[in-house]
Design an enzyme around this catalytic site. Structure first.
Site, PDB file in Angstrom:
ATOM      1  N   LYS A  40       8.296  -0.922 -31.253  1.00 23.98           N
ATOM      2  CA  LYS A  40       8.702   0.105 -30.273  1.00 23.98           C
ATOM      3  C   LYS A  40       7.680   1.234 -30.220  1.00 23.98           C
ATOM      4  CE  LYS A  40      11.983   3.605 -31.431  1.00 23.98           C
ATOM      5  NZ  LYS A  40      11.265   4.843 -31.272  1.00 23.98           N
ATOM      6  N   ASN A  41       7.207   1.671 -31.389  1.00 24.48           N
ATOM      7  CA  ASN A  41       6.363   2.864 -31.435  1.00 24.48           C
ATOM      8  C   ASN A  41       4.897   2.579 -31.098  1.00 24.48           C
ATOM      9  OD1 ASN A  41       8.626   4.299 -31.914  1.00 24.48           O
ATOM     10  ND2 ASN A  41       8.265   4.626 -34.108  1.00 24.48           N
ATOM     11  N   ARG A 114      10.981  10.931 -26.315  1.00 24.31           N
ATOM     12  CA  ARG A 114       9.841  11.820 -26.580  1.00 24.31           C
ATOM     13  C   ARG A 114       8.555  11.303 -25.923  1.00 24.31           C
ATOM     14  NH1 ARG A 114      11.208  15.477 -29.536  1.00 24.31           N
ATOM     15  NH2 ARG A 114       9.161  16.259 -30.045  1.00 24.31           N
ATOM     16  N   CYS A 138      15.438  11.506 -31.345  1.00 22.28           N
ATOM     17  CA  CYS A 138      16.476  11.708 -32.359  1.00 22.28           C
ATOM     18  C   CYS A 138      16.467  13.135 -32.884  1.00 22.28           C
ATOM     19  CB  CYS A 138      16.260  10.728 -33.499  1.00 22.28           C
ATOM     20  SG  CYS A 138      16.432   9.030 -32.956  1.00 22.28           S
ATOM     21  N   ARG A 143      11.257  19.128 -34.397  1.00 25.25           N
ATOM     22  CA  ARG A 143      10.365  18.305 -33.577  1.00 25.25           C
ATOM     23  C   ARG A 143       9.566  19.127 -32.553  1.00 25.25           C
ATOM     24  NH1 ARG A 143      12.553  12.314 -32.692  1.00 25.25           N
ATOM     25  NH2 ARG A 143      10.411  11.913 -33.266  1.00 25.25           N
ATOM     26  N   ASP A 332      11.085   6.277 -41.425  1.00 26.46           N
ATOM     27  CA  ASP A 332      12.066   5.450 -40.699  1.00 26.46           C
ATOM     28  C   ASP A 332      12.596   4.281 -41.535  1.00 26.46           C
ATOM     29  OD1 ASP A 332      11.645   6.676 -37.887  1.00 26.46           O
ATOM     30  OD2 ASP A 332       9.651   6.265 -38.643  1.00 26.46           O
ATOM     31  N   ARG A 440      18.233   1.605 -28.253  1.00 24.16           N
ATOM     32  CA  ARG A 440      16.968   2.298 -28.005  1.00 24.16           C
ATOM     33  C   ARG A 440      15.817   1.652 -28.748  1.00 24.16           C
ATOM     34  NH1 ARG A 440      16.221   7.938 -29.728  1.00 24.16           N
ATOM     35  NH2 ARG A 440      14.105   7.195 -29.474  1.00 24.16           N
TER      36      ARG A 440
END
Ligand code: EPU
Length: 458
Positions: A40-41, A114, A138, A143, A332, A440
């Site tokens: 995902k990232n 984000r 999140c 952040r 994470d 997500r």
């Protein structure tokens, strides 16, 4: 929003809205096989990079997750055509007609993710201006985006903060900079890469993040024609080029999802083969997994390997660990593992040094019977930047504790997955509210849980 994306790409399955509550009958080990696809990232950032190119890009192994859907919607608003390719999980991006989108249209995505902040550089290069809606993501700390904005201003962007979001323009284009990050932020490193590749001149970034997802983004940009050198000591040098093309890319596998299933195997006394998991990206996790007593076996077979993770015959052992930037233990990975640590013999310590507020989820675990205390001190060794600031960022977990079923409300993505694992590990029926949040970042998690033998129902 979902329906508009479905009409455009037909990549995302059209799902009838179902109840957002999952009923979990826990207590049985999770056993079987799951497959992880692109991270995902990385995938969401590579999608943003397509805007920088002047020709088509293709990406394989794209997971069907909400974050990909959100970025697809944003790209389509800006004129990028996103269509499914011929293979399952393949997306094709055509950025030949990048155009300005209206503030109201973009604001449909306000608070959803984000990723929009990363569109600044690409949109400034393509259009000379950008509008960025209020960010989501999140709720795991303040952040801030101060590094992003400071760097963009240094590149030559004019940034106006308005109530509806950020308006940016670059009247004289973007110019290379020398920039030192006070902390090796993943997002700020990506921001600087995406701005620098087409800026005039050379950019030198020191104290950069070097997570595998960043290196993979650099691979994507290099395929597009960028010149990026990764030096020792977290220094990245980018030579701006006037024009970029497209890319064809298979992303690195999702190492966060892989570790989440591994922790689920430990917490439920199970045995899970995670097809697609890659050892090189998970070394630090694997060391901790082994220290706890978990067993794993790496399968490197040419047919597409993975890693099998299983609970040992004996008890699990407590560990002390701290989260950190790469190559440290990922923040994470922490939440799902804490559920497994609640089943280990002795006192475990987890010191969170990346986010100041990432232990809120442990309250629900404590209500289920886990024995977890959260402290403001930097426990377990190295003092971090959150010490003496009043943030409860160290956890002590005493185990083993018998978990019992409970009603749970999912607070954020990774915490949500840990709640699910806890419900799987607990005897009895739990009702988990807000499970859609897990979409997500975890593709088809309900299908995967069912394949692993979980007793779940909406
Ligand atoms: N930070 C600042 N100023 C900035 C930017 C960051 O102080 O301008 C601080 C943050 O407050 C935080 C630390 O730097 O304390 C690290 O934040 P970073 O920028 O590295 O995180 P991010 O880019 O916002 C990404 C992932 C996160 C992952 C972190 C760390 C994405 C979309 N998100 O966030 O993933 O935890 O890097 O590896 O890539 C998730 O997938 O669930 C997730 C939260």
């Amino acid at each position: 929003m979902l329906s508009s994306v479905v009409q455009h790409t037909s990549f995302f399955r059209s799902e009838a809205r179902m109840s957002d509550v999952l009923v979990v009958n826990g207590g049985a080990p999770l056993k079987g096989e799951v497959t992880v696809r692109g991270a995902k990232n990385l995938v969401s950032k590579a999608m943003v990079a397509t805007v920088l190119g002047e020709s088509r890009s293709r990406m394989f192994d794209v997971p069907r997750i909400r974050d990909v859907e959100i970025v697809t919607g944003l790209l389509e608003l800006h004129g990028v055509k996103v269509t499914p390719g011929e293979h399952d999980g393949e997306l094709v991006f055509d950025p030949s007609n990048v155009e300005r989108a209206g503030v109201d249209e973009i604001n449909v995505h306000a608070g959803s993710s984000r990723i929009p902040i990363l569109l600044c550089g690409p949109l400034l290069h393509r259009l000379g201006h950008a509008f960025i809606p209020e960010l989501g993501g999140c709720n795991i700390g303040g952040r801030p985006i101060d590094f992003h904005l400071e760097a963009l201003r240094r590149f030559g962007a004019v940034v106006d903060k308005a109530p509806e979001g950020l308006h940016l323009s670059a009247p004289d284009g973007l110019h290379g900079i020398k920039y030192h990050l006070d902390y090796p932020s993943v997002g700020a490193t990506e921001q600087i890469l995406l701005a620098a590749v087409r800026a005039k001149g050379v950019t030198e970034l020191s104290n950069a993040a070097v997570e595998p997802e960043i290196i993979d983004l650099i691979c994507v940009l290099q395929k597009m024609g960028a010149i990026i050198k990764v030096h020792t000591n977290r220094v990245i040098e980018i030579e701006g080029v006037p024009r970029l093309g497209g890319f064809v890319h298979r992303p690195i596998p999702d190492r966060i999802e892989a570790a989440s299933w591994a922790s689920a195997a430990l917490a439920t006394k199970g045995d899970i083969f995670v097809r697609g998991a890659r050892q090189a990206d998970m070394m630090t996790y694997l060391n901790v997994f082994r220290s706890i007593g978990g067993e794993f076996e790496v399968d490197d077979s040419p047919s597409g390997g993975g890693i099998r993770f299983w609970h040992p015959v004996g008890d699990l052992r407590a560990v002390a660990l701290e989260t950190d930037v790469h190559p440290g233990f990922m923040t994470d990975w922490q939440q799902p593992l804490v559920v497994a640590l609640s089943q280990a013999n002795g006192l475990s310590v987890v010191h969170e040094t990346v986010y100041e507020n990432r232990f809120g989820y442990t309250e629900a675990l404590a209500q289920m019977g886990a024995n977890i205390q959260v402290y403001q001190d930097c426990l377990g060794g190295t003092p971090c930047r959150f010490g003496r600031m009043g943030f409860r960022h160290s956890a002590v977990i005493a185990g083993p504790a018998k978990l019992h079923a409970h009603d749970l409300i999912i607070p954020d993505l990774r915490a949500g997955f840990s709640h699910l694992i806890a419900a799987m590990a607990a005897e009895g029926r739990s009702r988990v509210h807000g499970v859609d949040l897990i979409n997500r970042g975890y593709e088809n998690f309900e299908g995967k849980l069912t394949a692993l033998g979980a007793d779940i129902a909406r």
